[in-house]
Design an enzyme around this catalytic site. Structure first.
Site, mmCIF file in Angstrom:
data_model
loop_
_atom_site.group_PDB
_atom_site.id
_atom_site.type_symbol
_atom_site.label_atom_id
_atom_site.label_comp_id
_atom_site.label_asym_id
_atom_site.label_seq_id
_atom_site.Cartn_x
_atom_site.Cartn_y
_atom_site.Cartn_z
ATOM 1 N N TYR A 227 0.812 -1.230 0.000
ATOM 2 C CA TYR A 227 0.000 0.000 0.000
ATOM 3 C C TYR A 227 0.843 1.276 0.000
ATOM 4 C CZ TYR A 227 -0.305 -0.212 5.293
ATOM 5 O OH TYR A 227 -0.078 -0.258 6.631
ATOM 6 N N GLU A 228 0.174 2.392 -0.172
ATOM 7 C CA GLU A 228 0.840 3.698 -0.401
ATOM 8 C C GLU A 228 1.731 3.624 -1.641
ATOM 9 O OE1 GLU A 228 -0.946 6.061 1.653
ATOM 10 O OE2 GLU A 228 0.595 7.070 0.517
#
Lengths: 592, 592
Positions: free
Chosen positions: B434-435
């Site tokens: 994620y990110e």
């Protein structure tokens, strides 16, 4: 949900183009022509794809349940197991005298890869049986063989291996389970064993436990250990089942993965057991099966990588996201499939080049096991003993890494249970641990196998690689892309061996601090050798005007990736090894 | 069950011995003397060790439940969250004008590491709020700040970030959620968002969603995207809560890890939203928060590694198995603790040397963020922008690897849920995704950050390393053990950059095929630099007659391990990079 397509064509390539099995001088191999192996692999593929693979997620989600001492396996497992028995798969490479099909271990390995890729937790039920069958076949008396093998080979009964206890895993000399001799020649077995795969379940009528225990008079440590047969139900003279023995499942382990397989605490409360093999030689009996068992775990490692790769590839071809940096590839869609992106391709090629190389390595190892057993070839036996820790340790580390790479290909979807990639990661993780942790494999390799036969076996390995390179250097394309990098990698391996020779004698820490890196260095050289042989076979097929040039060209390109991008890791491993014990042994335990 | 002890002493060492925070010319840093940071870290340690850590397993086992649109968090989470609010931890580095404590981001990072190590899934609830607070602080109107920030900073309300949709993650230009302007100046938001962390839960009275959507007139792709505030409950003029807005949780994601955090499908059915920041500049608004958010994920990666290491170390000191090869170490016990074995030590030192280096790297990055924000230092801003993808990508890859190594230290116990190591592995895994997946980080690094400011920032990095080495070469011990290897690694990095310059222009595939390796190469150089600085500070402390020589000696020894055993990976990464696009781009997608 993930899917599985058995790699029959890739397997046929290794069996026939690379290993030339039908032309090999090994008893039983002359029957392995292309059509025969194709037929066997096609049948195994059907079972794997249609029956086992769909149950993989079911097994993970439902797990096994223990109620009142009875273990229930996930829905559908019993049905699938019965189909496996009916197909004769359990006794595929077992002795025909007891109902087996007598096929080579190599064929069993190819089929096994499919079963493991499709459903690793399920396949462990028959995998553990296979180990127990081998033990009884090798060490059992004629009466014991007659009593247990037919039902086990048919799959009506299963088997287990009981080694670990709460306070001892690696260090089996510490085991406390004891065997007390009885007047009738049997033993009363008392103790508790943990992490017993398939220790209790509802798939078979009986379970034949093989149990390590200490009988009186054997002395301290591993020397006092003997191996015992402890059936769940006693077996009457006429072969019918008698009373329940005093062995029971005391609990199921809650694990990160392989939920479909029951990992049991087994309690032996004065259970009736029968000595198998020689008294106080139980450890030796275990060790004779170790090569096969560890090769089987190495196979599990890359097999999980292989199925994970298939699913990552499917995703990468379908998922539309972003545009190719040098120009739109899918003008009719909102974006290009992510397989156009260089970093996605790099990731996929890491997976592909590893799993295909690992398959060749494992099949080669299985062939050596056949040479050792069917031809009593001592050199093959020594070579596979040397390579076993490499197959187990390197292929499971890299196999796990491959499942993680495959999961990464899916981005966020890879983290969800829905897509199933995360299950491959969790299931693969155990392969680095059981059958001896990979740290123990590296210790076996450097502490025992290198010095085996006065170092002759490792020298034979170096000679084999050297001879192979020399014999084929005339092939220019092969030389530049494959043999030159292989030569470099092999030199790194020799330099590491030399470092151990020169520095390990005066201080064993210098060798043992580098054992893990040595195992990986060795693994890379083996896969480099395999890729060279696969490329060689592919160049030959292309020269001979194959009708399927894309297949062989793809092999060469995949191999080139391995040689260019993975094999150079040998230099890193060597550089670590050559730092010796210095930075590893300095710190006091209290200061970590 | 695993335990957690906050590494306060190690943090103090980095803050004061290495970064000399109190002497730094950054507004607010003059207050950060040893006693002050000690007091803050001690308080955070108590909360982490006594409240958050015991809930980590609870959160994993219970997960979150969705019933009738209501999400229930695991038992004890609400209580713990209230304690976090009461301690003022949520607004630790927030604007005092709205109730924050105004501490530097660096302090927030140190505290954050503890919270993440103790309970990553739990800490994400306030972590996501923190991101939303930053967005409103930076881009909100004075009215919006006044309306939302005080309750969010106090923790009464939480926040979310809504980017991903089922068909688009990385490629946000494809989003379909739309914003229709209303007569009163608000917008009706309609669409579906997935993977929304903390999208719905029972910890706060209200949830302030920040949602990317397309408003009319912005054009194609990311240019048409704007950012909207969509509260779960409408907020009346007087600050009280009004009607429920048309936003609801449509489902919870079933995930590999971070079970304690609710990952939601969020449905916006004509929900009332308010534009924040400039119309059609939503992507830019997101990007301004990216450095902090990504540094926060890099921190999660190594923080999971750090707690996993602690538990592996505890096991290695207790578990008795085998004997030290050079002589018995624990004559009174049945075997020696496994920490005596070289390969176990090697494994532990891999974990230890990485996590301590990563901590220094992250703290240094956090300090640069403070320099950029508090001093408006453009050079610091550029440098942290360059290093952000390295911090995120390298520290999460290696952090995950560290949790796997720690799990391996425990052997079979590492695979069981009981010991909890496997949870760290599963939780850490998401940080690589994620990110922005780590592949995307490497693309950002090579495709965007290297060329930033006409290449001046990367040149400034090289100059900084060069100058540092030159200035300290007089220290002979430092030179041999640290500066020489650092110089070698830095040269590898420069050579890689040079390769991209010379070959990436004519064919961008040559750069993008090596982006991932470049990110790792860069990460190693940064950790090499950090270890050099930590060693330098330690040599100085020893020379100055510190009362705690063992602590500093241990730092030097741990650093020596990193330089000798981990840093040489730079050569492998360089060698891969220099093979360019050749083996990566050849295969047709159909032939993979």
């Amino acid at each position: 949900m993930p899917t599985y397509t058995a790699p029959v064509k890739d397997m046929q390539f290794i069996l026939h183009d690379v290993l030339n099995v039908a032309q090999s001088d090994i008893p039983g191999y002359d029957e392995l022509d292309r059509d025969t192996t194709q037929a066997i692999l096609d049948e195994a593929a059907k079972l794997s794809e249609n029956v086992l693979a769909p149950l993989n997620k079911v097994g993970d989600e439902q797990g096994c349940k223990l109620e009142n001492g009875v273990v229930t396996t996930p829905e559908g497992f019993k049905d699938a197991y019965d189909q496996m028995c009916e197909g004769g798969w359990i006794g595929l490479d077992c002795d025909p005298e007891y109902g087996g099909q007598g096929m080579p271990y190599l064929v069993n390995s190819a089929v096994g890869e499919m079963f493991v890729s499709a459903n690793m937790a399920f396949n462990m039920y028959q995998g553990l049986s296979h180990g127990a069958i081998s033990a009884i076949q090798t060490h059992g008396s004629p009466e014991q063989k007659a009593k247990y093998l037919p039902n086990m080979i048919e799959g009506k009964w299963s088997g287990t291996m009981n080694l670990t206890e709460p306070h001892c895993g690696t260090d089996l000399g510490l085991i406390r389970t004891k065997a007390e001799p009885q007047d009738d020649g049997s033993y009363k077995i008392t103790g508790s064993k943990i992490w017993i795969s398939a220790g209790e379940h509802d798939l078979t009528d009986n379970i034949i436990h093989l149990v390590l225990a200490k009988a009186p008079g054997g002395g301290e440590g591993t020397k006092g250990i003997s191996l015992f047969i402890v059936p769940k139900f006693m077996v009457n003279e006429d072969g019918s089942l008698g009373d329940r023995n005093a062995v029971s499942c005391g609990g199921l382990e809650h694990k990160m993965g392989i939920h479909g397989n029951a990992t049991c605490v087994m309690n032996y409360d004065g259970a009736t057991g029968y000595l198998i093999g020689e008294m106080h030689k139980g450890m030796r009996a275990m060790f004779t099966m170790m090569n096969e068992a560890r090769l089987g775990v190495g196979l599990q490692g890359y097999a999980q990588g292989a199925v994970a790769y298939q699913n990552a590839l499917g995703f990468a071809r379908e998922r539309l996201q972003g545009r190719e940096v040098k120009g739109v590839q899918n003008p009719d869609g909102p974006a290009d499939p992510i397989i156009v992106h260089p970093d996605v391709r790099r990731n996929l090629l890491m997976q592909k080049s590893f799993t295909e190389g690992a398959r060749a390595f494992t099949f080669w190892g299985a062939k050596m096991i056949d040479e050792a057993h069917r031809k009593s070839d001592a050199d093959a036996d020594a070579m596979i003993s040397l390579l076993t820790p490499v197959i187990k340790g390197f292929l499971t580390d890299k196999g796990f890494e491959t499942t993680v790479l495959a999961q990464q290909t899916l981005g966020g979807s890879g983290f969800t249970k829905e897509w199933g990639l995360e299950q491959f990661v969790r299931d693969a993780r155990i392969t680095m641990i059981y059958e001896g942790t990979n740290g123990i494999q590296s210790l076996d390799l450097v502490g025992r196998k290198l010095a085996m036969n006065g170092g002759k076996t490792i020298m034979a390995f170096f000679d084999m690689v050297k001879t192979y390179i020399k014999e084929n250097e005339g092939n220019e394309a092969l030389k530049a892309n494959f043999l030159d990098p292989l030569k470099k990698a092999s030199k790194d391996l020799q330099a590491a061996g030399m470092y151990f020779m020169q520095n390990g004698m005066k201080n064993p820490h210098n060798a043992l601090s580098g054992s893990y890196d040595f195992m990986h260095l060795f693994g890379h050289v083996c896969l480099g050798l395999m890729w060279s042989k696969m490329a060689q076979a592919s160049y030959a097929a292309l020269e001979n005007g194959t009708s399927d040039p894309e297949f062989y060209q793809t092999k060469i390109e995949t191999g080139r990736f391995y040689m260019a991008r993975q094999l150079p890791a040998t230099a890193l491993h060597l550089s670590r090894i050559e730092t010796g014990a210095d930075t590893v042994m300095t710190l006091e335990a209290a200061n970590f």
